[in-house]
Design a protein around this motif. Structure first.
Motif, short mmCIF file in Angstrom:
data_model
loop_
_atom_site.label_atom_id
_atom_site.label_comp_id
_atom_site.label_asym_id
_atom_site.label_seq_id
_atom_site.Cartn_x
_atom_site.Cartn_y
_atom_site.Cartn_z
N THR A 21 0.80 -1.23 0.00
CA THR A 21 0.00 0.00 0.00
C THR A 21 0.83 1.28 0.00
OG1 THR A 21 -0.25 -0.22 2.42
CG2 THR A 21 -2.05 -1.05 1.04
N LYS A 22 2.14 1.15 0.16
CA LYS A 22 2.99 2.33 0.01
C LYS A 22 3.03 2.81 -1.43
CE LYS A 22 6.03 1.37 3.94
NZ LYS A 22 7.41 1.03 4.40
N ASP B 125 -5.01 3.25 1.77
CA ASP B 125 -4.15 2.92 2.91
C ASP B 125 -4.29 1.44 3.27
OD1 ASP B 125 -6.52 2.61 4.40
OD2 ASP B 125 -6.43 4.65 5.17
N SER B 126 -3.41 0.97 4.15
CA SER B 126 -3.36 -0.45 4.49
C SER B 126 -4.64 -0.92 5.18
CB SER B 126 -2.15 -0.74 5.37
OG SER B 126 -2.16 0.04 6.54
#
Length: 341
Positions: free
Chosen positions: A122-123, A128-129
């Motif tokens: 997710t980076k 987002d995670s």
């Protein structure tokens, strides 16, 4: 009179040339100040698009002029767009309107659990995670599993390409398709002949991968050894399973360089020193070679293995407890000489 007309004609041509050049520079001339990637999220406003573009263009007003003229203020697609030196405003605007974004490269490694993997992935995505975890948990439940961790077997170690805007379901779909493509009728026949469930195959494959360090030339030998132990009713006694059990308890924040006797009693269904049989699931994401190594395991009589200090990353195999004790002592002496604790 002729002189005046000639001057007027020249002025007209000069004006046409001036405005023509200005038009060309505005619409087609290079307006990229530096090479880079512009990120445009879902639900962005046109002003947010302009703000995102601003650091990468030489003339912000020229870009805005072309953008409005081509309707970018009314319609654009989210994405990760490559602004490459030499590109003009028309090309840049058309790229964003068409959604011609550039994919990102994702390396799926031997992650211990899905949440580790999601944190890395997710980076390079818009979401987002937490969003990824929630959606993958839903997918797992829909398939009759408990949570996202049970989806680990669908993933293989490799490098993949995804768009920055990929959704969790789009992300998983790629691996789901790969998983089903991998399990050909030939592999399914080998699965049936092995007498193992698919979950057991993946669990053994993860042990094989970790024990081999990903080296393909030892995988089938290691797989044969662990199948020998399993079929004899012996505990597998694999150090990576102990490391995994500890890592799960510490959320992978305390790396274990050396398995000590105190670690062998770590309470966990994955600890193959404390429990007989094959762990309930894989201790890491595996590669295709390690699964094939279990399906095509080497027929041997080995039941012991020990790291070989003379060949870093490789092992000594034996069927003799006495010989194994000698090999183990040599390895322990080597660890002590290197002050590895």
């Amino acid at each position: 009179m002729k002189k005046t007309a000639l001057i007027i004609v020249l002025l007209v041509f000069a004006a046409a040339g001036f405005f023509g050049l200005r038009f060309y520079n505005t619409y087609y001339g290079n307006n990229v100040a530096k090479d880079g990637y512009v990120l445009i999220p879902h639900k962005a406003s046109f002003q947010q698009v302009l703000d995102s573009v601003a650091p990468y263009v030489k003339d912000k007003e020229a870009f805005e002029t072309v953008a409005k003229d081509k309707g970018l203020d009314r319609y654009f697609k989210p994405g990760r767009y490559h602004f490459e030196e030499g590109a003009g405003n028309t090309n840049l605007v058309n790229m964003i309107k068409a959604g011609n974004q550039t994919a990102n490269s994702f390396r799926i490694g031997d992650f211990g659990d899905m949440y580790q993997m999601i944190g890395k992935v997710t980076k390079k995505t818009e979401l987002d995670s937490l969003h990824f975890v929630n959606d993958l948990n839903e997918i797992a439940v829909e398939r009759g599993y408990k949570n996202a961790e049970d989806l680990k077997k669908y993933f293989f170690i490799d490098t993949y390409n995804f768009y920055w805007t990929v959704s969790p379901r789009e992300f998983f779909k790629k691996f789901d398709e790969q998983y089903h493509d991998f399990w050909t009728s030939e592999r399914q026949n080998k699965e049936q002949q092995s007498g193992l469930t698919r979950d057991q195959i993946y669990a053994l494959a993860s042990i094989v991968y970790k024990e081999s360090g990903g080296k393909k030339d030892e995988m089938k030998t290691i797989a044969g050894l662990y199948l020998n132990r399993y079929r004899k009713g012996m505990k597998l006694q694999s150090d990576p399973t102990v490391i995994y059990a500890i890592n799960k308890q510490t959320n992978f924040k305390e790396p274990i360089k050396r398995v000590l006797y105190k670690h062998l009693t770590t309470p966990s269904p994955y600890n193959t020193y404390a429990n007989a049989g094959i762990p309930p699931g894989p201790i890491c994401v595996v590669d295709k070679s390690s699964v094939d190594a279990v399906l095509d395991a080497e027929s041997n009589n080995y039941i012991f293995m020990c790291a070989d200090p003379a060949r870093f990353g490789y092992h000594k195999f034996t069927a003799s407890a006495e010989e194994h004790a000698i090999n183990a002592k040599a390895y322990q002496d080597w660890l002590n000489s290197k002050n590895i604790k």
